[in-house]
Design an enzyme around this catalytic site. Sequence first.
Site, PDB file in Angstrom:
ATOM      1  N   CYS A   1       0.830  -1.206   0.000  1.00 13.69           N
ATOM      2  CA  CYS A   1       0.000   0.000   0.000  1.00 13.69           C
ATOM      3  C   CYS A   1       0.866   1.258   0.000  1.00 13.69           C
ATOM      4  O   CYS A   1       1.782   1.383   0.806  1.00 13.69           O
ATOM      5  CB  CYS A   1      -0.901  -0.006   1.237  1.00 13.69           C
ATOM      6  SG  CYS A   1      -1.838   1.514   1.456  1.00 13.69           S
TER       7      CYS A   1
ATOM      8  N   ASN B   1       1.543  -8.825  -1.172  1.00 16.60           N
ATOM      9  CA  ASN B   1       0.452  -9.724  -0.834  1.00 16.60           C
ATOM     10  C   ASN B   1       0.967 -11.162  -0.817  1.00 16.60           C
ATOM     11  O   ASN B   1       1.999 -11.482  -1.388  1.00 16.60           O
ATOM     12  CB  ASN B   1      -0.632  -9.651  -1.929  1.00 16.60           C
ATOM     13  CG  ASN B   1      -1.318  -8.310  -1.965  1.00 16.60           C
ATOM     14  OD1 ASN B   1      -2.283  -8.089  -1.248  1.00 16.60           O
ATOM     15  ND2 ASN B   1      -0.818  -7.406  -2.802  1.00 16.60           N
TER      16      ASN B   1
END
Lengths: 312, 312
Positions: free
Chosen positions: B242, B251
Site C-alpha cells: 500500500c 500480498n
Amino acid sequence: MSRPPAGPPVELVEVGPRDGLQNHPTHLGTADKVALVRRAVAAGTRRVEVTSFTNPVKVPRLADAEAVMAEVAGDPGLVSIGLVLNERGLDRALAAGVDEVNFVVVASDTFSLRNQGKPTEPAVAEVRRLLPRVHDAGRRASVTVAATFGCPFEGEVPLDRVLRIVDALGAVNPDELALADTIGVAVPGAVGAAFTAVRAATGADLRCHFHNTRNLGTANVLAAVAAGVRAVDASIGGIGGCPFAPGATGNVATEDVVYALERSGHRTGVALDAAIDNARWLSGVLGAEVPGLLSRAGGFPYPAVPDRREAA
Amino acid sequence: MSRPPAGPPVELVEVGPRDGLQNHPTHLGTADKVALVRRAVAAGTRRVEVTSFTNPVKVPRLADAEAVMAEVAGDPGLVSIGLVLNERGLDRALAAGVDEVNFVVVASDTFSLRNQGKPTEPAVAEVRRLLPRVHDAGRRASVTVAATFGCPFEGEVPLDRVLRIVDALGAVNPDELALADTIGVAVPGAVGAAFTAVRAATGADLRCHFHNTRNLGTANVLAAVAAGVRAVDASIGGIGGCPFAPGATGNVATEDVVYALERSGHRTGVALDAAIDNARWLSGVLGAEVPGLLSRAGGFPYPAVPDRREAA
C-alpha cells in the site's frame, strides 16, 4: 488485537552455523563462524548446532569443524550441538567436546543413499549402535529424521515409514527426536498429524526442522508447536539448504520464528531486536541479502506506543 | 504423507492488477494489465480486482482504470471487481461496468485519515450511504476492513473496533466482508480469533487479505480458512504493497496460496502450473524477481511419480 493467551515456552535451536553455512555460496572463515555462534547465544539462544562432523571433501564449508568447536567449547550459556552421519563423525564430535550429538537418518531410501551412502534401515541400525556411546560419554543425543514430509527423488513419504524409524530408535532412548522437512514441501495439516502420531509413539522430546522453500515454514513451525513440539530449528537470516537436496532453500529464519512465536504467546528467551541485529550482521558478512523478512520489516508494534492491547 | 482429508473449496480473488501494481516501481501499460487479468482467469481464477477508482494523482499507476475495464468488461468467466474509496470512485466504477464494488474502510483513525481523508466512523457512514447504490445497480458489494490486525501509525488495533465496524455495516447487507492485514503483522491465533468473532457478528460471506511482510502470510490464510473464510485475496507473484502504509510489502502470492490450500485438501479451481507460469511471466514483464516462492521451487511431488499417497 487482544493479547494472546500465554502458551508454553518454546526453545529455538540455532542451526545457522551448520545448516545455514554448509552450502552457502560464501565461505565464512572460522572467526566469523565463532562470532555467529556467540551472537546467537548473546541474543538468548541456548542450543546451537555449531557444525557437522562430515567429510570435508563433501562439505568443504564445514571443514574447520574442530577449529570452531575448539573456540566455543565451554562458552558460558552455550549447549553446543554437532551433527553426525556415521561412526567417524561421532568419534570426531566426542573428541571435539560437543555437549550434544545430533544424528541424522533419512526417511526415504534414495535420499538416504545420497546423503549417507546407505538406505534408511541400515542407517537407523547404525544410529542404534552408535547412540549409546553418546550417553556413555555423558552427552545429550538427538536424532533428526530428514525428508519426513517428502523426498526430492521419491516424492511422497508415507507417515508409516517415519513411525517405523521412530519405533526402531526407541530402543536406544534418544533425548530428542526431530522431524525435518528438508525440501520444504509440508503443509500445517500434515505437520500436525505427523507430530501427533510421533508424540504417541515415543517418550523423547520433539523438535521440528522446517525450510521455507514454499513459503510455509512459519506456518509449519506453529502447527508443530500446536502439536506439542517444544524445540524449533531455525537459522539466523533464514540462510541454508542441503547440498544433496535439489531445490532446497533456506531454513526458517530465527528472527521470523521469534516474532511468530512471541506474538502468538510463546516465550522463546530470544530477544527479537538482537535476532534482527544478528541477521543484519550476517547479511553484511555474507555480502548478500538474507531471506528472512523481519530484518527488513522490523517488529511490531511500531513506532513505540503505549501498550494498548488491554485497552479494548 | 497421507492424502489430507478433503476440506471445503476456497476461492482465490486475484488482487495483483490492483494491490500488486498500485505502488510497484515498474509502471505497467494498459495492455499488460489486461493480459494479467486474462492470465488469472485462464489459470482458473473467477474474481479479479481489476483496478481501483481512486485519485490518479495519488495512485498514478492505476490512472488507466477505465481503459483496463473497457477491455475486460464482459470477458467470459471473469467477475470484475473495482476498489472504491468514495462517491466519486463509486460513480466511476459503476459507469465502467464492474461486476462487484469493493469498498475499503480502515480500522484505525490515523491510517483512515491518510488513506481516505477522514477517520473510521465517517468513512463507515459513507459506505453505509453508498453501498445500497451498488445493489440497486444489480452488482455485488463487498467491504474490506483494512489494518484489522495492526496500524502502522497507532500500533495495536483492538478487535472491538473491528467488530463495531462490522456491526455498523450490517445495516446495508454487504455480500462479503474482508479483514485485511494491510501491514503484515498478524499471527494465526489472532486471525482465527478475529474471523471467529466476525463470523458470529455478520451474515456476510468472509474473505481474508494478507501481506507476507513478516513471513506469516500463508500461515494466516490457512488460519482464516480454518475459521470459516471461503475467499482469499492473493496476487500473482506476491507483488504489492500500500502506498500509504510504511513498510508494507507484498500480498500473499497466488501460486503459493494455491499450493498451500490444494496440498491441505482444499480445491481452489486454480491450476498451480498455470499460476506459476503467470508469476514467471509477470516477473519478466516487471523486470524483477517476484517474492512468491513457488515460481522458484516448483510444485510437489517432483519429479512426476506415481501417486504413492495411498500406498502407506
